[in-house]
Scaffold this motif. Structure first.
Motif, PDB file in Angstrom:
ATOM      1  N   SER A  89       0.802  -1.950  -0.285  1.00 16.28           N
ATOM      2  CA  SER A  89       0.119   0.283  -0.327  1.00 16.28           C
ATOM      3  C   SER A  89       0.506   1.468  -0.299  1.00 16.28           C
ATOM      4  CB  SER A  89      -0.891   0.247   0.958  1.00 16.28           C
ATOM      5  OG  SER A  89      -2.021  -0.757   1.332  1.00 16.28           O
ATOM      6  N   HIS A  90       2.102   0.986   0.509  1.00 17.10           N
ATOM      7  CA  HIS A  90       2.963   2.245   0.539  1.00 17.10           C
ATOM      8  C   HIS A  90       3.217   2.526  -0.739  1.00 17.10           C
ATOM      9  CE1 HIS A  90       6.904   4.568   1.306  1.00 17.10           C
ATOM     10  NE2 HIS A  90       5.750   5.024   1.627  1.00 17.10           N
ATOM     11  N   ASP A  91       3.768   2.131  -1.268  1.00 17.69           N
ATOM     12  CA  ASP A  91       4.226   2.448  -2.509  1.00 17.69           C
ATOM     13  C   ASP A  91       3.095   2.185  -3.912  1.00 17.69           C
ATOM     14  OD1 ASP A  91       6.943   2.569  -1.651  1.00 17.69           O
ATOM     15  OD2 ASP A  91       7.410   0.879  -2.335  1.00 17.69           O
ATOM     16  N   MET A  92       2.008   1.771  -3.445  1.00 24.63           N
ATOM     17  CA  MET A  92       0.857   1.404  -4.617  1.00 24.63           C
ATOM     18  C   MET A  92       1.337   0.516  -5.550  1.00 24.63           C
ATOM     19  SD  MET A  92      -0.817   5.251  -4.086  1.00 24.63           S
ATOM     20  CE  MET A  92      -2.042   4.495  -5.028  1.00 24.63           C
ATOM     21  N   ILE A  93       1.810  -0.935  -5.508  1.00 22.64           N
ATOM     22  CA  ILE A  93       1.881  -2.104  -6.037  1.00 22.64           C
ATOM     23  C   ILE A  93       1.064  -3.190  -5.473  1.00 22.64           C
ATOM     24  CG2 ILE A  93       4.302  -3.245  -7.250  1.00 22.64           C
ATOM     25  CD1 ILE A  93       6.125  -0.993  -6.159  1.00 22.64           C
ATOM     26  N   TYR A  94       0.729  -3.495  -6.638  1.00 21.95           N
ATOM     27  CA  TYR A  94      -0.205  -4.305  -6.289  1.00 21.95           C
ATOM     28  C   TYR A  94      -0.145  -5.809  -7.321  1.00 21.95           C
ATOM     29  CZ  TYR A  94      -2.155  -0.882  -3.434  1.00 21.95           C
ATOM     30  OH  TYR A  94      -2.653  -0.201  -2.769  1.00 21.95           O
ATOM     31  N   ASP A  95      -0.383  -6.902  -7.043  1.00 23.69           N
ATOM     32  CA  ASP A  95      -0.533  -8.195  -8.495  1.00 23.69           C
ATOM     33  C   ASP A  95      -1.439  -9.054  -7.396  1.00 23.69           C
ATOM     34  OD1 ASP A  95      -0.182 -10.164  -9.783  1.00 23.69           O
ATOM     35  OD2 ASP A  95       1.995 -10.132  -9.857  1.00 23.69           O
ATOM     36  N   PHE A  96      -2.537  -9.114  -8.720  1.00 19.94           N
ATOM     37  CA  PHE A  96      -3.498  -9.822  -7.671  1.00 19.94           C
ATOM     38  C   PHE A  96      -4.078 -11.202  -8.498  1.00 19.94           C
ATOM     39  CE2 PHE A  96      -4.885  -5.254  -6.949  1.00 19.94           C
ATOM     40  CZ  PHE A  96      -5.467  -5.215  -5.600  1.00 19.94           C
ATOM     41  N   HIS A  97      -2.757 -11.956  -8.431  1.00 21.06           N
ATOM     42  CA  HIS A  97      -2.465 -13.356  -8.875  1.00 21.06           C
ATOM     43  C   HIS A  97      -2.591 -13.960  -7.589  1.00 21.06           C
ATOM     44  CE1 HIS A  97      -0.676 -12.275 -13.249  1.00 21.06           C
ATOM     45  NE2 HIS A  97      -1.135 -13.582 -13.328  1.00 21.06           N
ATOM     46  N   LEU A  98      -2.949 -15.073  -7.408  1.00 19.26           N
ATOM     47  CA  LEU A  98      -3.134 -15.978  -5.634  1.00 19.26           C
ATOM     48  C   LEU A  98      -1.879 -16.390  -5.269  1.00 19.26           C
ATOM     49  CD1 LEU A  98      -6.785 -17.650  -6.557  1.00 19.26           C
ATOM     50  CD2 LEU A  98      -6.037 -15.327  -5.490  1.00 19.26           C
ATOM     51  N   ASP A  99      -1.328 -15.593  -3.826  1.00 22.06           N
ATOM     52  CA  ASP A  99      -0.404 -16.409  -3.943  1.00 22.06           C
ATOM     53  C   ASP A  99      -0.236 -17.749  -4.068  1.00 22.06           C
ATOM     54  OD1 ASP A  99       0.612 -16.995  -1.023  1.00 22.06           O
ATOM     55  OD2 ASP A  99       2.139 -15.713  -2.011  1.00 22.06           O
ATOM     56  N   SER A 100       0.717 -18.535  -3.523  1.00 19.51           N
ATOM     57  CA  SER A 100       0.394 -20.075  -3.103  1.00 19.51           C
ATOM     58  C   SER A 100      -0.561 -20.340  -1.704  1.00 19.51           C
ATOM     59  CB  SER A 100       1.862 -20.861  -2.958  1.00 19.51           C
ATOM     60  OG  SER A 100       3.195 -20.581  -1.920  1.00 19.51           O
ATOM     61  N   LEU A 101       0.058 -19.904  -1.025  1.00 17.18           N
ATOM     62  CA  LEU A 101      -1.039 -19.728   0.342  1.00 17.18           C
ATOM     63  C   LEU A 101      -2.769 -19.750   0.685  1.00 17.18           C
ATOM     64  CD1 LEU A 101       1.447 -17.585   2.701  1.00 17.18           C
ATOM     65  CD2 LEU A 101       1.095 -20.213   2.232  1.00 17.18           C
ATOM     66  N   SER A 102      -3.151 -18.774  -1.147  1.00 16.40           N
ATOM     67  CA  SER A 102      -4.387 -18.257  -0.301  1.00 16.40           C
ATOM     68  C   SER A 102      -5.376 -20.411  -1.156  1.00 16.40           C
ATOM     69  CB  SER A 102      -5.302 -17.737  -2.131  1.00 16.40           C
ATOM     70  OG  SER A 102      -5.893 -17.449  -2.256  1.00 16.40           O
ATOM     71  N   ASN A 103      -6.488 -19.708   0.207  1.00 19.35           N
ATOM     72  CA  ASN A 103      -7.605 -20.504  -0.481  1.00 19.35           C
ATOM     73  C   ASN A 103      -8.416 -20.695  -1.571  1.00 19.35           C
ATOM     74  OD1 ASN A 103      -9.221 -19.454   0.845  1.00 19.35           O
ATOM     75  ND2 ASN A 103      -9.589 -20.483   2.454  1.00 19.35           N
ATOM     76  N   ALA A 104      -8.522 -20.170  -2.141  1.00 23.05           N
ATOM     77  CA  ALA A 104      -9.416 -19.512  -3.406  1.00 23.05           C
ATOM     78  C   ALA A 104      -8.696 -20.426  -4.497  1.00 23.05           C
ATOM     79  CB  ALA A 104      -9.737 -18.216  -3.351  1.00 23.05           C
ATOM     80  N   LYS A 105      -7.794 -21.630  -4.488  1.00 20.91           N
ATOM     81  CA  LYS A 105      -6.945 -21.653  -5.650  1.00 20.91           C
ATOM     82  C   LYS A 105      -8.677 -22.454  -6.556  1.00 20.91           C
ATOM     83  CE  LYS A 105      -3.001 -21.555  -5.293  1.00 20.91           C
ATOM     84  NZ  LYS A 105      -1.938 -20.844  -5.879  1.00 20.91           N
ATOM     85  N   GLY A 106      -8.256 -21.689  -8.068  1.00 20.74           N
ATOM     86  CA  GLY A 106      -9.401 -21.751  -8.969  1.00 20.74           C
ATOM     87  C   GLY A 106     -10.471 -21.209  -9.485  1.00 20.74           C
ATOM     88  N   TRP A 107     -10.653 -19.837  -9.162  1.00 19.98           N
ATOM     89  CA  TRP A 107     -11.898 -18.760  -8.978  1.00 19.98           C
ATOM     90  C   TRP A 107     -10.600 -17.919  -8.859  1.00 19.98           C
ATOM     91  CZ3 TRP A 107     -14.254 -20.567  -3.087  1.00 19.98           C
ATOM     92  CH2 TRP A 107     -14.375 -21.539  -3.249  1.00 19.98           C
ATOM     93  N   GLY A 108     -11.428 -17.025  -8.862  1.00 16.48           N
ATOM     94  CA  GLY A 108     -11.022 -15.014  -9.204  1.00 16.48           C
ATOM     95  C   GLY A 108     -11.399 -15.245 -10.931  1.00 16.48           C
ATOM     96  N   CYS A 109     -10.007 -13.742 -11.360  1.00 14.49           N
ATOM     97  CA  CYS A 109      -9.457 -13.522 -12.736  1.00 14.49           C
ATOM     98  C   CYS A 109      -8.592 -14.117 -13.194  1.00 14.49           C
ATOM     99  CB  CYS A 109     -10.110 -11.864 -12.343  1.00 14.49           C
ATOM    100  SG  CYS A 109      -8.624 -10.982 -11.628  1.00 14.49           S
TER     101      CYS A 109
END
Length: 460
Positions: A437-457
């Motif tokens: 948030s400080h540098d306002m840099i974002y990558d919304f690919h899922l991290d390996s820890l996420s439990n929402a694999k297979g969902w999202g854009c």
């Protein structure tokens, strides 16, 4: 005795005055001493002025630096001039003296007293370079001292040729496809009988400019963004700040709009669909593999509209990332991420209602599947029905979704839901590769820890 005392006091004041006057005169005399010693040099706060990329023929912001004299004597400048004169497009003001390009780009007879400093301001309006990619522009600001010594500060930036448009009015079907950047100063209007097609192109909008669509907009592999290429801080480009331009607005007469592989970023309101007739044979807006990011208002606001969204990202808005007021909406494999860090508050990631203002506005369908809705706040999903009104439909359905909101005991309209809370071991920004948030840099690919694999854009 009294008279003598007064006379003595007058003499004392006279002596003090003479002493102070002599000391002040001596001090001024010291300050006014200038040196022509070749060892007396100036010190600069920077050794070069590094400008960001600018569009040719469009003025840059103002850059500045300081010139210090740390020696015990004053230093006179015979001249300050640009090595290449008026050939590069740099404009310079030295301590109030403008280096007039019509007069040789030089200022003469300047002084920097001992222990003092002067300020230098630099701008760039580069000429066209007739090249398809940004070109380096470099010059030197030469300080010639009375001693004959020369010191310099390097000025450099990159100039990029662009097509500068004041206003664009589309009255017939028109295709814009250009590798040359297009800068829109006042806005684009698409008339009701016309279709504007954007393909493989980037449009740069000036402050308060936007696209008003009365007809149809079709975009494929397009980027719509603000025209600031420079930085607000050394680490933060303007292109990461919201509110750089007005956004896209679809008026009531506009239907069959399609955005594919298109980015809309850093607008006030990314997309606004005004209220219109809900037609079964004409969809209002369809988006696929597209993104609306970093809005100072709402990312997507649609009123009584038929909207289809497939593999789309809506992220970081000061208002809601997505807000549907009535209408019919189908979303599949979308990511709604509300991590807005600018300002004191933020809206929901997803809002859906059966009213607009105080008036009923039936929500005939709001279907979301295989999607992710999360953010900083504990509850980022806001479904709101008009109280005491049974005539306005309020139909919603979620399946295979991660929702950051308190769990609903609704197994009919909510199937296979991950109800996310702030107490979960992986939640919010931890789902994604990068949320800085400080540098306002974002990558919304899922991290390996996420439990929402297979969902999202994104597939991965």
């Amino acid at each position: 005795m009294k008279v003598r005392f007064i006379i003595k006091m007058k003499r004392i004041f006279l002596y003090l005055f003479i002493i102070c006057a002599c000391a002040w005169t001596a001090a001024c005399s010291d300050d006014d001493k200038f040196t022509t010693s070749p060892t007396a040099l100036l010190t600069f706060s920077v050794d070069s002025v590094k400008m960001d990329t600018v569009f040719s023929t469009v003025g840059s912001r103002t850059y500045d630096f300081w010139v210090y004299n740390h020696s015990s004597r004053g230093v006179r400048l015979q001249s300050v001039h640009l090595r290449q004169g008026n050939q590069t497009g740099f404009r310079v003001n030295v301590d109030g003296s403008y280096l007039d390009n019509a007069l040789g780009s030089v200022a003469n007879d300047l002084e920097v007293r001992s222990g003092d400093s002067i300020r230098v301001f630099v701008e760039l309006t580069a000429p066209r370079n007739n090249q398809p990619v940004p070109q380096l522009i470099e010059d030197q600001l030469i300080f010639t001292l009375e001693s004959g010594r020369q010191q310099y500060v390097t000025l450099w930036g990159h100039s990029w040729d662009a097509l500068i448009c004041d206003s664009i009015i589309v009255r017939r079907d028109t295709l814009i496809q250009s590798t040359t950047p297009i800068v829109v100063m006042k806005g684009i209007r698409v008339d009701s009988a016309a279709t504007l097609s954007l393909k493989n192109t980037t449009l740069y909008f000036h402050d308060r400019a936007g696209i008003d669509v009365y007809g149809t907009l079709v975009a494929d592999s397009a980027v719509l963004r603000g025209d600031r290429l420079d930085r607000i801080f050394s680490y933060l480009p303007y292109d990461r700040l919201p509110g750089q331009w007005r956004g896209v607005r679809f008026f009531p007469s506009s239907y069959e709009n399609m955005l594919v592989a298109t980015q809309i970023r850093n607008a006030e309101d990314g997309i606004v669909c005004d209220s219109s007739a809900l037609l079964t044979d004409k969809q209002r807006l369809y988006m696929e593999r597209s993104a609306v990011h970093n809005s100072s208002g709402t990312g997507l606001r649609a009123i009584n509209s038929w909207v289809g969204l497939l593999r789309c990202l809506f992220s970081n808005a000061a208002g809601d990332c997505v807000a549907f007021y009535g209408g019919a909406v189908v979303m599949d494999r979308c990511t709604l991420a509300q991590f807005n860090a600018v300002g004191s508050g933020r809206g929901a990631a997803l809002r859906f209602t059966n009213f607009h203002g105080n008036a009923p506005c039936s929500l005939h369908q709001m279907m979301m599947t295989n999607s992710i809705v999360t953010g900083y706040d504990a509850d980022v999903v806001m479904g709101e029905a008009l109280e005491g009104d049974s005539t306005a439909a309020f139909s919603y359905y979620f399946e295979n979704c991660l929702l950051r909101t308190p769990a609903l005991e609704d197994t009919v309209n909510c199937k296979n839901i991950i109800w996310e809370t702030p107490k979960d071991s992986v939640q919010g920004e931890q789902h994604f590769r990068t949320v800085e948030s400080h540098d306002m840099i974002y990558d919304f690919h899922l991290d390996s820890l996420s439990n929402a694999k297979g969902w999202g854009c994104y597939d991965d």
